[in-house]
Write an enzyme that holds these catalytic residues in place. Structure first.
Site, PDB file in Angstrom:
ATOM      1  N   ARG A 177       0.812  -1.218   0.000  1.00 15.85           N
ATOM      2  CA  ARG A 177       0.000   0.000   0.000  1.00 15.85           C
ATOM      3  C   ARG A 177       0.851   1.276   0.000  1.00 15.85           C
ATOM      4  O   ARG A 177       0.361   2.360  -0.233  1.00 15.85           O
ATOM      5  CB  ARG A 177      -0.967  -0.028   1.207  1.00 15.85           C
ATOM      6  N   ASP A 189       5.986  -1.558  11.598  1.00 14.74           N
ATOM      7  CA  ASP A 189       5.405  -0.368  10.967  1.00 14.74           C
ATOM      8  C   ASP A 189       4.615   0.493  11.951  1.00 14.74           C
ATOM      9  O   ASP A 189       3.739   1.242  11.557  1.00 14.74           O
ATOM     10  CB  ASP A 189       4.516  -0.777   9.769  1.00 14.74           C
TER      11      ASP A 189
HETATM   12  C1  UD1 Z   1      -2.119  -5.741  11.282  1.00 11.41           C
HETATM   13  C2  UD1 Z   1      -3.095  -6.602  12.087  1.00 11.41           C
HETATM   14  C3  UD1 Z   1      -4.287  -5.749  12.489  1.00 11.41           C
HETATM   15  C4  UD1 Z   1      -3.801  -4.577  13.311  1.00 11.41           C
HETATM   16  C5  UD1 Z   1      -2.744  -3.776  12.574  1.00 11.41           C
HETATM   17  C6  UD1 Z   1      -2.082  -2.779  13.520  1.00 11.41           C
HETATM   18  C7  UD1 Z   1      -2.839  -8.865  11.255  1.00 11.41           C
HETATM   19  C8  UD1 Z   1      -3.407  -9.937  10.386  1.00 11.41           C
HETATM   20  N1  UD1 Z   1      -3.515  -7.733  11.276  1.00 11.41           N
HETATM   21  O1  UD1 Z   1      -2.776  -5.336  10.081  1.00 11.41           O
HETATM   22  O2  UD1 Z   1      -5.205  -6.527  13.272  1.00 11.41           O
HETATM   23  O3  UD1 Z   1      -4.932  -3.751  13.624  1.00 11.41           O
HETATM   24  O4  UD1 Z   1      -1.701  -4.631  12.075  1.00 11.41           O
HETATM   25  O5  UD1 Z   1      -1.132  -1.997  12.854  1.00 11.41           O
HETATM   26  O6  UD1 Z   1      -1.828  -9.090  11.889  1.00 11.41           O
HETATM   27  N2  UD1 Z   1       4.493  -8.782   7.973  1.00 11.41           N
HETATM   28  C9  UD1 Z   1       5.458  -9.746   7.839  1.00 11.41           C
HETATM   29  N3  UD1 Z   1       5.186 -10.838   7.088  1.00 11.41           N
HETATM   30  C10 UD1 Z   1       3.989 -11.031   6.489  1.00 11.41           C
HETATM   31  C11 UD1 Z   1       3.007 -10.027   6.634  1.00 11.41           C
HETATM   32  C12 UD1 Z   1       3.285  -8.913   7.385  1.00 11.41           C
HETATM   33  O7  UD1 Z   1       6.562  -9.625   8.384  1.00 11.41           O
HETATM   34  O8  UD1 Z   1       3.829 -12.066   5.829  1.00 11.41           O
HETATM   35  C13 UD1 Z   1       4.816  -7.576   8.782  1.00 11.41           C
HETATM   36  C14 UD1 Z   1       4.750  -6.296   7.968  1.00 11.41           C
HETATM   37  O9  UD1 Z   1       6.026  -5.993   7.431  1.00 11.41           O
HETATM   38  C15 UD1 Z   1       4.309  -5.270   9.013  1.00 11.41           C
HETATM   39  C16 UD1 Z   1       3.551  -6.098  10.030  1.00 11.41           C
HETATM   40  O10 UD1 Z   1       3.862  -7.446   9.805  1.00 11.41           O
HETATM   41  O11 UD1 Z   1       5.412  -4.660   9.642  1.00 11.41           O
HETATM   42  C17 UD1 Z   1       2.030  -5.920   9.938  1.00 11.41           C
HETATM   43  O12 UD1 Z   1       1.614  -6.259   8.622  1.00 11.41           O
HETATM   44  P1  UD1 Z   1       0.578  -5.335   7.843  1.00 11.41           P
HETATM   45  O13 UD1 Z   1       0.407  -5.906   6.481  1.00 11.41           O
HETATM   46  O14 UD1 Z   1       0.966  -3.931   7.968  1.00 11.41           O
HETATM   47  O15 UD1 Z   1      -0.740  -5.621   8.687  1.00 11.41           O
HETATM   48  P2  UD1 Z   1      -1.986  -4.648   8.856  1.00 11.41           P
HETATM   49  O16 UD1 Z   1      -2.860  -4.778   7.664  1.00 11.41           O
HETATM   50  O17 UD1 Z   1      -1.552  -3.308   9.232  1.00 11.41           O
HETATM   51 MG    MG Z   2       0.301  -2.334   9.192  1.00 12.80          MG
END
Ligand code: UD1
Ligand code: MG
Length: 525
Positions: free
Chosen positions: A65, A168
């Site tokens: 995004r 993040d």
């Molecule tokens: C996530 C939460 C959501 C919460 C929000 C808070 C989940 C499924 N959802 O959503 O409930 O309200 O954060 O900010 O957890 N990442 C990895 N590997 C992956 C996917 C993600 O390392 O396979 C890391 C990303 O780099 C990021 C973090 O996990 O730093 C969160 O992932 P992101 O895609 O931002 O989740 P949100 O949609 O924000």
């Molecule tokens: Mg996030």
């Protein structure tokens, strides 16, 4: 890989300096030779310790995004990558007062950062500050935590508790992380997580509770029904888990309808299995996660204001916070006044009782006490106490202005040392030079440092007086207390005490044996 290679590989992977390169080797070695994955053969029996935790930071996601080629966690707010803010908060956990009621020491391991997208780039930015785990395919936050299992299992002492944060969330503080840990320890919960209330919860996961207020699940907005979307309590993305439950639950976690393994699905699993779930309520601002550029700008605004408030509480006057930008890494002494339109970035240190701005940019520079910088730009420069710069001057990398140097309108200094009490008042360029103390550089004087191939050095001795519009054709030395006439082009060394004039400059007068030069002899502009 033969036996010896394998042992070397394990050693390298387990060393405190182990990077992803070794971990990749380590992991493949384990999977080929010991498919059981748990490295039982190499584990020493280790004491079960109640009071350690391992922080895991998830940073493997691409950040789709953000629409960027830069990994999301390397985008900056307040001058630092998102991930650096999260690591700073983890570092700050131990210095908070939150653990005092527990009457026991709780120590954290070095953070384990889970990397995937552009892993090498992220690792290069943080080096040995962290341990790293590799999530080769980004299949969700639950899958990402599991990728750190083999690193956690090698920690000594083995941590009882796993603290998970997302890379993040740059506004997270050590205080709130410590509160989640303390709640986890004191409530003896299997899973504790941080929530916040927001009237505009956008893409945050919603916290679903039953009529008794007990947490039942976290529903991601993609899968939430209309009623759930109206829930204002959101998941902030900070969790504490009991380690053994976490690994068994993650190994059993099914892919969800989105085809991913969500860490948040563990909440419903813990609830259905009757395990205790605790929550800590934080402020929404503190837990904002950055998924797109709008959220990045919102975090920048909030963090910048937080940084400015800290400076103001510490005794720095900021006339107009709305037009002042100061990075989180900057240090400023008390009684310094920052005027509007000023941007101070990087590892800049400013002493006390300085006056900075208006309209000033300072990057990665060090200023002593009592300096004045007016409408000017400083980059990678050093200003000792009492230096006055501006208006409209530019110190470029390597400029070092000693005590009480005065540099006025439209001056430029680069890669040069300017001795104490020297004046460079109007329209001058000093580059690749060493200038002594009590020197006067006349209006429009220039070091001609570049001959089209090389940068050449100019040396000006103490007490010298450089007449207006002098061109110093480097390499050249002007001796102590020497004088150059207005408009001279100096292309040969000038002996100490001599007076030179003309184009090219010739000696008009050599010092008489009886003459003893003092700074009073120097003709000032
Ligand atoms: C996530 C939460 C959501 C919460 C929000 C808070 C989940 C499924 N959802 O959503 O409930 O309200 O954060 O900010 O957890 N990442 C990895 N590997 C992956 C996917 C993600 O390392 O396979 C890391 C990303 O780099 C990021 C973090 O996990 O730093 C969160 O992932 P992101 O895609 O931002 O989740 P949100 O949609 O924000
Ligand atoms: Mg996030």
């Amino acid at each position: 890989m033969d036996g010896e290679d394998f042992v070397d590989c394990i050693r390298a992977a387990l060393s405190p300096n182990a990077g992803l390169k070794y971990q990749r080797l380590h992991k493949s070695a384990c999977l080929t030779r010991y498919p059981s994955r748990d490295l039982k053969h190499h584990k020493k029996v280790c004491k079960f310790v109640m009071d350690t935790y391992a922080p895991i930071v998830l940073a493997a996601g691409k950040g789709t995004r953000m629409r960027s080629t830069l990994p999301k966690v390397l985008h900056q707010v307040a001058g630092l990558p998102l991930l650096a803010h999260v690591l700073n908060a983890i570092d700050a956990i131990s210095s908070t007062s939150a653990f005092a009621p527990l009457q026991t020491t709780i120590s954290g391991h070095r953070p384990i950062v889970v990397l995937g997208h552009e892993a090498d780039q992220v690792e290069a930015s943080f080096g040995e500050r962290c341990l790293y785990a590799l999530q080769e395919e980004q299949s969700g936050t639950g899958h990402a935590v599991l990728a750190a299992e083999y690193v956690v299992n090698e920690l000594k002492p083995v941590p009882q508790t796993i603290l998970v944060c997302y890379g993040d969330t740059p506004l997270i503080s050590g205080e709130i992380l410590a509160r989640v840990l303390v709640e986890h320890f004191t409530s003896h919960a299997t899973l504790t997580f941080l929530t916040a209330i927001s009237e505009q919860p956008s893409d945050f996961g919603r916290v679903v509770r039953d009529t008794d207020g007990r947490v039942r699940e976290i529903v991601e907005v993609k899968r939430a029904n209309e009623k759930q979307k109206r829930i204002t309590e959101v998941n902030s993305g900070v969790y504490c888990f009991d380690r053994s439950w976490l690994w068994s639950a993650l190994h059993a976690l099914p892919r969800n309808a989105s085809g991913e393994y969500y860490l948040t699905d563990l909440v419903a699993i813990a609830s259905s299995q009757g395990y205790k779930i605790a929550t800590v309520s934080g402020t929404f601002d503190e837990t904002i996660g950055i998924n797109d550029r709008m959220q990045l700008a919102a975090a920048e605004r909030l963090l910048r204001m937080r940084v400015l408030e800290q400076f103001m509480y510490a005794g720095v006057t900021i006339l107009d916070p709305a037009s002042t930008y100061i990075d989180a890494d900057v240090e400023i002494g008390p009684d310094t006044v920052i005027l509007p339109g000023t941007m101070i970035t990087g590892k800049t240190r400013i002493g006390s009782a300085c006056r900075i701005g208006p309209g000033t940019t300072i990057d990665k520079s060090t200023l002593g006490n009592g300096c004045i910088v007016l409408n000017s730009v400083l980059e990678e420069s050093i200003l000792e106490d009492g230096v006055r710069i501006g208006p409209f001057s530019h110190c470029r990398p390597g400029a070092h202005l000693a005590r009480n140097v005065r540099m006025g309108n439209f001056g430029e200094v680069k890669n040069s040392y300017i001795g104490a009490e020297t004046d460079i008042h109007h329209f001058s360029y000093i580059g690749d030079a060493t200038v002594g103390e009590h020197v006067n550089i006349g209006a429009g004087s220039i070091t001609c440092n570049y001959d089209g191939v090389r940068k050449n050095h100019t040396t000006i001795g103490d007490g010298a007086s450089i007449g207006s519009d002098t061109m110093l054709v480097a390499p050249v030395t002007v001796g102590e207390y020497a004088i150059t006439g207005a408009g001279s082009v100096v292309n040969r060394d000038v002996p100490p005490g001599a007076v030179v004039v003309g184009v090219p400059a010739r000696v008009l007068r050599m010092p008489q044996p009886s003459e003893s030069s003092t700074t009073e002899d120097v003709v000032k502009e």
